[in-house]
Scaffold this active site. Structure first.
Site, short mmCIF file in Angstrom:
data_model
loop_
_atom_site.label_atom_id
_atom_site.label_comp_id
_atom_site.label_asym_id
_atom_site.label_seq_id
_atom_site.Cartn_x
_atom_site.Cartn_y
_atom_site.Cartn_z
N GLU A 176 0.59 -1.41 0.04
CA GLU A 176 -0.08 -0.15 -0.15
C GLU A 176 1.13 1.39 -0.13
OE1 GLU A 176 0.78 -2.59 2.38
OE2 GLU A 176 -0.19 -1.61 4.00
N CYS A 281 16.11 -6.19 0.05
CA CYS A 281 16.62 -7.47 1.16
C CYS A 281 17.42 -7.88 0.19
CB CYS A 281 15.38 -8.93 0.68
SG CYS A 281 15.89 -9.27 -0.87
#
Ligand code: NAD
Length: 498
Positions: A176, A281
């Protein structure tokens, strides 16, 4: 205020739940749009559309499915500047970095153009008397993807490209924080010839995720995000009878051996530690120099480079990195720097309080360096996900190797050395999924597979490469006998090959 809704059945659809979230410009702190947060019924509407469209798509021959991706790749290339700008505006990373994000997704779309070959089954003629045995791979039906904010182009494409190429319909629930690009990608897929209903994008938060995880018509779920949510999604999906692959957080170490080319290692650490403000990541967040002399020289070379990092909004085409994604992320990262100081780590470069003129409300954190970090400290144990690099000094190779081995996470790791024996031993013994030898961010290319070990991944099959074809298909194995002329009686024992 611009409202970002959903993309269901090939059309833009406004949100109906009455719930929205703010989408910020991380460089200014201003709200630039509102994104709809889907309810169960909106997820259900996407599933209904997917259900209706999927059988025809699965029956479309694989060459035709591949052609959609050929066209889509062309469209991505033609629209690259617009896509990268759209991504940067909500994420905050530099436009060049956003192009890398889109390109790493595009490469998986190129890979799945090989779907006619990749999805072929196996055949054994004469497995027994007049018996042939063959297996085929069939789509799971409807797949879903839940993606993180940090790669809003790449990770959705890592999921939907193989899923759709295999003949599935797909529901994407993007982050979002930066929802515009995933919707644009869905529009381009339609332009490339994808039938409506095969790729649906539904924005939302936990309510939408839970609706996906409990929906009886969704067969497989792919998740990328933080470890606590990855663990939750994996468990809930499995309990609801779904196939799941869930990728989580990371703490990637880079070991610098005394014989390494130090300038090369320093440049690698700068890019891998501070690129994208450390919000990758596969970012390197721990440097492990071996021996005091290596450590002293490394820190000495790093400091001026960190101090001269160019930090700016995405509109600054000379910036090395931008702001972090939200006010909460900004506060969390600063809080962890405070914690490192309390824990007794040596703060060599302090990025707290960094302010950019004209962007005083932006979520900027300056490049930060800690030395003398030890494994018991929170700043070592936790994923910081910001531009903060920790130096943990190791006495020797075995000490250095034991650090990533014992760490909770196991996404990526790197070793910098000129010693082939050390590099080979390292790659063989380390308990981590992706390993770089003189390569700081060893993200495998599209035709290999991506995935960590330990708390960085839950499930068996990785992203992209041939693993992704296995994940998004089910195997069916057929044993066929055409016994013309053979008349045998009933067999009551387990059939075995004599
Ligand atoms: P996040 O876990 O907060 O969110 C990921 C997704 O989960 C989003 O779509 C979000 O809406 C949803 N979500 C959030 N809270 C939820 C809840 N309580 N229940 C159900 N769904 C929920 O992650 P993020 O901040 O967007 O992304 C950063 C994290 O992702 C980092 O930990 C990073 O290491 C990790 N990441 C991992 C990989 C990998 O391949 N291993 C790749 C990229 C990012």
């Amino acid at each position: 205020m611009r409202e970002i809704g959903h993309f269901i059945g090939g059309k833009h659809v406004a949100g109906t739940s009455g719930r929205t979230a703010d989408v910020f410009n991380p460089a200014t702190g201003e709200v630039q749009a509102k994104v709809a947060l889907a309810s169960v019924s909106e997820i259900r509407a996407a599933v209904e559309n997917a259900k209706e469209a999927q059988p025809k798509w699965a029956a479309t021959n694989p060459q035709r499915r591949a052609r959609v991706f050929m066209k889509f790749v062309d469209l991505l290339n033609q629209n690259m500047d617009e896509l990268a700008e759209m991504l940067s505006r909500e994420h905050g990373k530099t436009v060049e970095d956003s192009k890398g994000d889109v390109i790493r997704g595009l490469e998986v779309c190129e890979f799945v153009i090989g779907i006619p070959h990749l999805s072929k089954g196996e055949f054994t003629e004469g497995a027994g008397p007049q018996i042939d045995m063959y297996s085929m791979r069939q789509p799971v039906g409807i797949g879903a993807g839940i993606t993180p904010f940090n790669f809003p182009g790449m990770i959705p494409m890592w999921m939907f490209a193989p899923a759709i190429a295999c003949g599935n319909a797909f529901i994407l629930k993007p982050s979002e924080r930066d929802p515009s690009l995933p919707i644009r990608l869905a529009e381009l897929m339609i332009e490339a010839g994808l039938p409506a209903g095969i790729l649906n994008v539904v924005n939302g938060d936990k309510a939408a995720v839970d609706a996906i995880l409990t929906d009886p018509d969704i067969g497989a779920v792919s998740f990328v995000g933080s470890t606590p949510i990855a663990r939750y999604v994996y468990g809930t999906a499995a309990m609801n009878g779904k196939r799941a692959q869930c990728f989580g957080g990371a703490k990637n170490h880079m070991i610098i051996m005394p014989d390494a080319d130090l300038d090369q290692a320093v440049n690698a650490l700068m890019g891998a530690g501070y690129g994208s403000a450390g919000e990758r990541c596969m970012a390197v967040s721990v440097a492990v120099p071996v021996g005091e002399e290596t450590a002293n020289r490394l820190v000495e070379k790093l400091v001026p480079k960190i101090e001269s990092l160019r930090i700016g909004p995405y509109t600054d085409d000379k910036a090395d990195m931008g702001p972090v994604v939200t006010k909460e992320a900004h506060a969390r990262i600063n809080g962890l720097i405070d914690r490192g100081v309390e824990e007794g780590a040596k703060l060599v470069v302090d990025g707290r309080g960094f302010k950019l003129q004209g962007y005083e409300n932006g979520y900027f954190v300056g490049g930060t360096l800690f030395d003398n970090v030890t494994p018991d400290m929170d700043i070592y144990k936790q994923e910081i996900f910001g531009p903060v690099l920790s130096v943990v000094r190791a006495h020797n190779y075995e000490d250095a190797l034991s650090l990533p081995m014992k760490h909770e996470y196991g996404n990526g790791v790197a070793i910098f050395t000129r010693d082939g024996d050390a590099a080979r031993d390292f790659a063989s013994r380390i308990n981590i999924g992706m390993i770089g030898i003189n390569v700081p961010i060893p993200v495998p290319l599209a035709y290999h597979s991506f995935g960590g070990w330990k708390a960085s991944s839950f499930g068996d099959l990785n992203q992209h490469g041939t693993d992704s074809i296995k994940f998004w298909t089910k195997t069916k194995t057929i044993t066929a006998r055409w016994p013309s002329g053979i008349k045998d009686g009933a067999e009551f024992v387990m059939p075995v090959m004599k």
